[in-house]
Design a protein around this motif. Structure first.
Motif, PDB file in Angstrom:
ATOM      1  N   GLY A   8      33.898  44.428  48.067  1.00 62.61           N
ATOM      2  CA  GLY A   8      34.973  43.632  48.617  1.00 62.61           C
ATOM      3  C   GLY A   8      34.518  42.217  48.950  1.00 62.61           C
ATOM      4  N   ASP A   9      35.472  41.296  48.958  1.00 66.06           N
ATOM      5  CA  ASP A   9      35.127  39.892  49.205  1.00 66.06           C
ATOM      6  C   ASP A   9      36.401  39.105  49.455  1.00 66.06           C
ATOM      7  OD1 ASP A   9      32.622  37.791  47.518  1.00 66.06           O
ATOM      8  OD2 ASP A   9      33.639  37.586  49.461  1.00 66.06           O
ATOM      9  N   SER A  16      39.519  37.944  40.505  1.00 65.89           N
ATOM     10  CA  SER A  16      39.161  39.322  40.179  1.00 65.89           C
ATOM     11  C   SER A  16      38.028  39.805  41.063  1.00 65.89           C
ATOM     12  CB  SER A  16      38.711  39.421  38.710  1.00 65.89           C
ATOM     13  OG  SER A  16      39.751  39.062  37.836  1.00 65.89           O
ATOM     14  N   LEU A  17      37.984  41.107  41.249  1.00 69.55           N
ATOM     15  CA  LEU A  17      36.898  41.768  41.949  1.00 69.55           C
ATOM     16  C   LEU A  17      36.691  43.143  41.330  1.00 69.55           C
ATOM     17  CD1 LEU A  17      37.568  41.190  45.774  1.00 69.55           C
ATOM     18  CD2 LEU A  17      35.656  40.279  44.459  1.00 69.55           C
ATOM     19  N   ARG A  18      35.470  43.656  41.441  1.00 70.33           N
ATOM     20  CA  ARG A  18      35.220  45.039  41.060  1.00 70.33           C
ATOM     21  C   ARG A  18      34.636  45.777  42.242  1.00 70.33           C
ATOM     22  NH1 ARG A  18      31.315  47.876  36.530  1.00 70.33           N
ATOM     23  NH2 ARG A  18      29.697  47.300  38.037  1.00 70.33           N
ATOM     24  N   LEU A  19      35.311  46.809  42.654  1.00 69.32           N
ATOM     25  CA  LEU A  19      34.856  47.649  43.750  1.00 69.32           C
ATOM     26  C   LEU A  19      34.084  48.840  43.196  1.00 69.32           C
ATOM     27  CD1 LEU A  19      38.081  47.746  45.962  1.00 69.32           C
ATOM     28  CD2 LEU A  19      36.283  45.995  45.862  1.00 69.32           C
ATOM     29  N   LEU A  77      32.214  55.462  41.075  1.00 64.77           N
ATOM     30  CA  LEU A  77      33.602  55.171  40.735  1.00 64.77           C
ATOM     31  C   LEU A  77      33.798  53.664  40.835  1.00 64.77           C
ATOM     32  CD1 LEU A  77      35.887  57.311  40.278  1.00 64.77           C
ATOM     33  CD2 LEU A  77      36.541  56.925  42.638  1.00 64.77           C
ATOM     34  N   TYR A  78      34.653  53.111  39.989  1.00 67.74           N
ATOM     35  CA  TYR A  78      34.916  51.676  40.028  1.00 67.74           C
ATOM     36  C   TYR A  78      36.413  51.401  40.077  1.00 67.74           C
ATOM     37  CZ  TYR A  78      30.106  51.494  38.375  1.00 67.74           C
ATOM     38  OH  TYR A  78      28.751  51.670  38.252  1.00 67.74           O
ATOM     39  N   LEU A  79      36.746  50.240  40.642  1.00 67.24           N
ATOM     40  CA  LEU A  79      38.114  49.748  40.590  1.00 67.24           C
ATOM     41  C   LEU A  79      38.047  48.261  40.226  1.00 67.24           C
ATOM     42  CD1 LEU A  79      41.103  50.549  41.044  1.00 67.24           C
ATOM     43  CD2 LEU A  79      40.882  49.560  43.337  1.00 67.24           C
ATOM     44  N   GLN A  80      38.400  47.961  38.988  1.00 64.60           N
ATOM     45  CA  GLN A  80      38.454  46.573  38.543  1.00 64.60           C
ATOM     46  C   GLN A  80      39.821  46.021  38.911  1.00 64.60           C
ATOM     47  OE1 GLN A  80      36.074  44.563  37.017  1.00 64.60           O
ATOM     48  NE2 GLN A  80      37.588  42.931  37.274  1.00 64.60           N
ATOM     49  N   MET A  81      39.816  44.941  39.651  1.00 64.04           N
ATOM     50  CA  MET A  81      41.069  44.363  40.136  1.00 64.04           C
ATOM     51  C   MET A  81      41.197  42.948  39.588  1.00 64.04           C
ATOM     52  SD  MET A  81      41.031  45.741  44.078  1.00 64.04           S
ATOM     53  CE  MET A  81      39.751  44.603  44.568  1.00 64.04           C
TER      54      MET A  81
END
Length: 114
Positions: A8-9, A16-19, A77-81
């Protein structure tokens, strides 16, 4: 089981962010997992999940912008946002789907603001 979310940031609208989400317990299966989020003053809500058939289901509010994936070897696990909006501002969590109350971690803060 302790689930640890990261990535998070503070990001500008359109960014974009990748969690990431990893379990501290070895041998933890990352099947049947989901992403959730909780915005200030709101209840925690579903974001995305992987079904038993391997398909990914997304909340309407993030469909087409977020992508859930995983690395089986890393048990992560990843979440690309992408195309982030101010309304995506929230603390993001991973958990089983449906969630198990004792599995909630600290989450990771995503703030979308100019």
């Amino acid at each position: 089981v302790q689930l640890v979310e990261s990535g998070g940031d503070l990001v500008q609208p359109g960014g974009s962010l990748r969690l990431s989400c990893a379990a501290s317990t070895s041998g933890f299966s990352i099947d049947a997992m989901g992403w959730y989020r909780q915005a200030p003053g709101k209840e925690r809500e579903f974001v995305a999940r992987r079904t038993a058939l391997g398909t990914i289901v997304y909340a309407e509010s993030v469909k087409g912008r977020f992508t859930m994936s995983r690395d089986n070897a890393k048990k992560t696990l990843y979440l690309q946002m992408n195309s982030l909006k101010p309304e995506d501002t929230a603390v993001y969590y991973c958990n089983r789907y449906p969630p198990i109350s004792t599995y909630w971690g600290q989450g990771t803060q995503v703030t979308v603001s100019s």
